[in-house]
Write an enzyme that holds these catalytic residues in place. Structure first.
Site, short mmCIF file in Angstrom:
data_model
loop_
_atom_site.label_atom_id
_atom_site.label_comp_id
_atom_site.label_asym_id
_atom_site.label_seq_id
_atom_site.Cartn_x
_atom_site.Cartn_y
_atom_site.Cartn_z
N ARG A 1 -8.87 -8.79 2.31
CA ARG A 1 -8.31 -8.24 3.48
C ARG A 1 -8.56 -6.95 3.69
NH1 ARG A 1 -2.80 -6.03 3.01
NH2 ARG A 1 -1.37 -6.61 4.42
N SER B 1 4.02 -6.48 2.84
CA SER B 1 2.77 -6.62 2.72
C SER B 1 1.83 -6.92 1.93
CB SER B 1 2.20 -4.90 3.53
OG SER B 1 1.10 -4.70 4.52
N LEU B 2 0.43 -6.20 1.83
CA LEU B 2 0.01 -6.80 0.25
C LEU B 2 0.08 -7.06 -0.16
CD1 LEU B 2 -2.69 -6.58 -1.07
CD2 LEU B 2 -1.58 -3.87 -1.44
N HIS C 1 -0.28 -4.74 10.86
CA HIS C 1 0.61 -5.11 11.50
C HIS C 1 1.26 -4.80 13.28
CE1 HIS C 1 1.19 -6.36 7.12
NE2 HIS C 1 1.64 -5.10 7.47
N GLN D 1 0.76 -12.74 9.59
CA GLN D 1 1.21 -10.93 8.41
C GLN D 1 0.09 -9.86 9.68
OE1 GLN D 1 0.22 -9.32 5.73
NE2 GLN D 1 1.54 -10.00 4.64
N GLN E 1 1.20 -1.56 -0.01
CA GLN E 1 -0.13 -0.34 0.27
C GLN E 1 1.11 1.33 0.33
OE1 GLN E 1 -3.51 -1.05 2.49
NE2 GLN E 1 -4.16 0.95 2.23
#
Length: 297
Positions: A113, A88-89, A195, A244, A9
Site C-alpha cells: 500500500r 486510514s492505515l 483518500h 478505502q 500516518q
C-alpha cells in the site's frame, strides 16, 4: 463494551517500539520477522532513525502498523476487543488485531500500500489541507463548487475536516473556505492527495494484492472507514479495504456508530494519542485510554 482504535500516518516518532522490543521476547521475534518480510531493517529506523528517515512513506506506514500490532499482541489475555476501528492505515492494524488478517499478510499489504501510494503521488503533484471550524456540509459544497479535483478526505471530528486533491484546486478551496468563515484552512506537509480519486492507480495496484490475500472471519466487528458501520463478513471487509484509498475516512461517523452500538471505553493501540483526542471531540462523555506494555504485565 471495549473498543480498540488504531492510529494512521503522522503518529510516528523516533524510538518507537524500542520499549516493546526490549521488554517482550514475543515483540522481539515479531520485529525480527518484520525485517525479513520487508527486506530491510525497519527496526534500525524505528529505534534509532531520524524523524526525516521515519517520514518516508515506505517506512512510515509499516512502522506505525508494527508498533500498533505488536503492542496489541503483547497485551495477551488483557486484549479482548468487542469492536475495533483504525484511521486510514490503522484499519490494517485493526484487521490483524481482530484476527481477520495474519501479522505477515497485514505487513505485506501495508508495505505494498505504501509503495503504491508513493507511486501514485509521483504521477501528479497533489496535496491535502486541514479545514477547521466549518460544518461538514459546507466543506463538501465548497469542494464541489471548486474547479479541479478536490474532495473531503478525512472526517476527523466535528469542525475538523481534511480535504484532498490537485494543488491548485486545494489552494483555491482553502481561500473559499476562509471566505466562508473557516477558522483555518491550512495546506498539510503530505506527499499527495490521499483518500481522493487521485489515488486510483494505487487502488488498482492494492486491489490485486488484497484479492490474493486470505482473510479469516474476524473475532469481533470492525468499523471500516468507508462505511462507518460494523463489518464482520470477509468479502465485505476486502471490498471496503480496496475502496478505502480513494474514499473518505469517516472517522467521526465510525466513532458515533461505535458509541451507539455500546462502546464505553476507547483504547488507542499504537504511537501517539491523536485518536483519543478526536474521540473526545466527537463525544465528550466517551472514556479513552492508551494501551501500554505495562498493562500487559
Amino acid at each position: 463494551m471495549k473498543a480498540y482504535i488504531f492510529p494512521g500516518q503522522g503518529a510516528q516518532f523516533s524510538g518507537m517500539g524500542l520499549d516493546l522490543y526490549e521488554n517482550s521476547p514475543e515483540a522481539q521475534h515479531l520485529f525480527e520477522d518484520a525485517n525479513e518480510i520487508l527486506g530491510f531493517n525497519i527496526t534500525d529506523i524505528m529505534f534509532e532513525g531520524t524523524a526525516e528517515a521515519l517520514k518516508e512513506t515506505k517506512v512510515t506506514q509499516p512502522a506505525i502498523f508494527l508498533h500498533s500490532v505488536i503492542l496489541a499482541k503483547t497485551l495477551g489475555e488483557n486484549f479482548k476487543p468487542d469492536m475495533v476501528a483504525g484511521h486510514s492505515l490503522g484499519e490494517f492494524s485493526a484487521l490483524v488485531a481482530n484476527g481477520a488478517l495474519t501479522f505477515e499478510d497485514g505487513l505485506r499489504l501495508v508495505s505494498q500500500r505504501a509503495i503504491a501510494m508513493q507511486k501514485a503521488c509521483e504521477i501528479q503533484p497533489s496535496t491535502m489541507a486541514a479545514v477547521l471550524g466549518l460544518e461538514d456540509a459546507l466543506v463538501e459544497k465548497i469542494c464541489a463548487d471548486t474547479e479541479g479535483i478536490v474532495v473531503a478526505a478525512n472526517y476527523n471530528c466535528p469542525g475538523q475536516l481534511v480535504i484532498s486533491g490537485e494543488i491548485d484546486a486545494i489552494n483555491k478551496a482553502c481561500e473559499n473556505m476562509k471566505e466562508a468563515g473557516a477558522r483555518r484552512a491550512l495546506v498539510l506537509p503530505v506527499g499527495g492527495a490521499f483518500h481522493s480519486p487521485m489515488m486510483e492507480p494505487a487502488r488498482e495496484e492494492l486491489a490485486a494484492a488484497i484479492e490474493n490475500t486470505t482473510f479469516s472471519k474476524p473475532n469481533c466487528p470492525i468499523y471500516q472507514n468507508v462505511t462507518a458501520n460494523a463489518v464482520i463478513n470477509e468479502a465485505e471487509i476486502k471490498a471496503n479495504l480496496i475502496s478505502q484509498l480513494t474514499a473518505p475516512v469517516r472517522w467521526t461517523q465510525s466513532v458515533e456508530q461505535m458509541i451507539k452500538d455500546g462502546a464505553t471505553l476507547f483504547t488507542e493501540v499504537g504511537p501517539g494519542k491523536v485518536l483519543q483526542g478526536l474521540v473526545k471531540k466527537i463525544n465528550r462523555a466517551a472514556e479513552t485510554t492508551s494501551a501500554t506494555i505495562e498493562s500487559a504485565s
